[in-house]
Design an enzyme around this catalytic site. Sequence first.
Site, PDB file in Angstrom:
ATOM      1  N   ARG A 103       0.882  -1.179   0.000  1.00 35.10           N
ATOM      2  CA  ARG A 103       0.000   0.000   0.000  1.00 35.10           C
ATOM      3  C   ARG A 103       0.912   1.219   0.000  1.00 35.10           C
ATOM      4  O   ARG A 103       1.601   1.500   0.985  1.00 35.10           O
ATOM      5  CB  ARG A 103      -0.901   0.001   1.231  1.00 35.10           C
ATOM      6  CG  ARG A 103      -1.559   1.343   1.465  1.00 35.10           C
ATOM      7  CD  ARG A 103      -2.634   1.301   2.513  1.00 35.10           C
ATOM      8  NE  ARG A 103      -3.809   0.630   2.005  1.00 35.10           N
ATOM      9  CZ  ARG A 103      -5.005   0.646   2.603  1.00 35.10           C
ATOM     10  NH1 ARG A 103      -5.168   1.281   3.737  1.00 35.10           N
ATOM     11  NH2 ARG A 103      -6.027   0.020   2.061  1.00 35.10           N
ATOM     12  N   HIS A 130      -7.471   1.057  -6.195  1.00 32.69           N
ATOM     13  CA  HIS A 130      -7.647   0.138  -5.063  1.00 32.69           C
ATOM     14  C   HIS A 130      -8.318  -1.138  -5.618  1.00 32.69           C
ATOM     15  O   HIS A 130      -9.485  -1.405  -5.342  1.00 32.69           O
ATOM     16  CB  HIS A 130      -8.512   0.820  -3.993  1.00 32.69           C
ATOM     17  CG  HIS A 130      -8.445   0.179  -2.642  1.00 32.69           C
ATOM     18  ND1 HIS A 130      -7.660  -0.924  -2.357  1.00 32.69           N
ATOM     19  CD2 HIS A 130      -9.079   0.497  -1.474  1.00 32.69           C
ATOM     20  CE1 HIS A 130      -7.819  -1.247  -1.079  1.00 32.69           C
ATOM     21  NE2 HIS A 130      -8.670  -0.411  -0.527  1.00 32.69           N
ATOM     22  N   GLN A 133     -10.088  -3.892  -3.387  1.00 31.67           N
ATOM     23  CA  GLN A 133     -11.356  -3.422  -2.828  1.00 31.67           C
ATOM     24  C   GLN A 133     -12.500  -3.633  -3.814  1.00 31.67           C
ATOM     25  O   GLN A 133     -13.544  -4.195  -3.472  1.00 31.67           O
ATOM     26  CB  GLN A 133     -11.229  -1.923  -2.486  1.00 31.67           C
ATOM     27  CG  GLN A 133     -12.496  -1.326  -1.931  1.00 31.67           C
ATOM     28  CD  GLN A 133     -12.827  -1.900  -0.561  1.00 31.67           C
ATOM     29  OE1 GLN A 133     -12.012  -1.859   0.330  1.00 31.67           O
ATOM     30  NE2 GLN A 133     -14.028  -2.441  -0.393  1.00 31.67           N
ATOM     31  N   ASP A 222     -17.422   6.805  -0.482  1.00 27.92           N
ATOM     32  CA  ASP A 222     -16.127   6.698   0.194  1.00 27.92           C
ATOM     33  C   ASP A 222     -15.866   8.064   0.843  1.00 27.92           C
ATOM     34  O   ASP A 222     -16.594   9.033   0.565  1.00 27.92           O
ATOM     35  CB  ASP A 222     -15.042   6.350  -0.861  1.00 27.92           C
ATOM     36  CG  ASP A 222     -13.664   6.112  -0.251  1.00 27.92           C
ATOM     37  OD1 ASP A 222     -13.554   6.002   0.987  1.00 27.92           O
ATOM     38  OD2 ASP A 222     -12.680   6.044  -1.022  1.00 27.92           O
ATOM     39  N   CYS A 262     -16.315   1.303   1.113  1.00 25.28           N
ATOM     40  CA  CYS A 262     -15.094   0.518   1.321  1.00 25.28           C
ATOM     41  C   CYS A 262     -14.642   0.530   2.779  1.00 25.28           C
ATOM     42  O   CYS A 262     -13.945  -0.373   3.217  1.00 25.28           O
ATOM     43  CB  CYS A 262     -13.981   1.019   0.408  1.00 25.28           C
ATOM     44  SG  CYS A 262     -13.629   2.768   0.609  1.00 25.28           S
ATOM     45  N   ARG A 290     -13.249  -8.877   1.530  1.00 26.33           N
ATOM     46  CA  ARG A 290     -11.878  -8.516   1.150  1.00 26.33           C
ATOM     47  C   ARG A 290     -10.968  -9.739   1.291  1.00 26.33           C
ATOM     48  O   ARG A 290     -10.170 -10.051   0.403  1.00 26.33           O
ATOM     49  CB  ARG A 290     -11.346  -7.382   2.050  1.00 26.33           C
ATOM     50  CG  ARG A 290     -11.906  -6.009   1.777  1.00 26.33           C
ATOM     51  CD  ARG A 290     -11.396  -5.434   0.468  1.00 26.33           C
ATOM     52  NE  ARG A 290      -9.954  -5.342   0.398  1.00 26.33           N
ATOM     53  CZ  ARG A 290      -9.215  -4.372   0.927  1.00 26.33           C
ATOM     54  NH1 ARG A 290      -9.806  -3.354   1.535  1.00 26.33           N
ATOM     55  NH2 ARG A 290      -7.893  -4.363   0.811  1.00 26.33           N
TER      56      ARG A 290
END
Length: 305
Positions: A103, A130, A133, A222, A262, A290
């Site tokens: 990340r 992402h 996700q 988000d 998310c 996930r």
Amino acid sequence: MKRDFLHITDLTTDEIHHVLDLSAEVKTRIRTDKDYQPFKGQSLAMIFAKPSARTRLSFETGFFLLGGHAIYLGPSDIDIGKREAVKDIARVVSRYNHMIMARLFAHDHIIEMATYADKPVINGLTDYNHPCQVMADIFTIQEHRGNLKDLKIVYLGDGNNVVNSWLRLAMRLPFHFVCACPENYEPDAETVRAAVSEGLSEIEIMHDPKTAVKDADVVYTDVWASMGQKHEAKEREKHFQEYQVNDALMASTGRQTLFLHCLPAERGREVTDSVMESPASVVFDEAENRMHVQNAIMLAITGRI
Ligand code: CP
Ligand code: NVA
């Protein structure tokens, strides 16, 4: 040749369907078959330049449940690009570990990492996208609806890394994707152009949230300020008020609509408490998934299934 997973479009349409099928299979199997240990004797290096709860928990637990060992490296352990060059740490980690999940801030850094690492690299979020996700999101939608036919997905809020991954998914699976965002907060223009010119999905980028949510099967949001932008939060809040997902907005879709986020959610900003706690909200299934979807991705890119 090793396979990386840096963008959803690194997988073909068939491979995406395969990962979704595999996710369901592995989700059951880790509960029922204690001898299923495909990553026995292997280690996963998890490199984090930004904070995380779900990504760390889901990769670390997932890899452990599949028989392997995951190692956490936090922001101050490497200080990537400052204390150590990306191309150096990529080769060092490859000497110890069988797989890398990272990340990072700069998307160029994960591409560089994948170039220099001779082990598979998985993108656990960059400023640009992402992908894990959104693979978990589409799996969650499929679980709840039973299929992905005639799907209208409406994203409200900032045109950020998550949206760019939705656009890339729209280049592989057909659906109607609408992003309603304030002016100047649109998703990456090049990615929008690529998704539109692919011609597989209907893509709309607009500014009116009320028009956007009409007939939505899924409403997604988000945070308004992503990691690395938190200093802009106050300024952003002024522009995003009408994009809040609240009961009135959810009631105006005219359909039975799922709500996804998310997470982490800033309750009272991009989404109200009542929507988070409503029957439409599948955010905790989404968070659990996930792990199952990432397990399937790790198995698929290493050719284990
Ligand atoms: N959704 C997500 O990636 O959460 P974390 O930032 O907590 O990992
Ligand atoms: N867009 C958010 C996603 C967090 C999982 C961020 O980048 O901070």
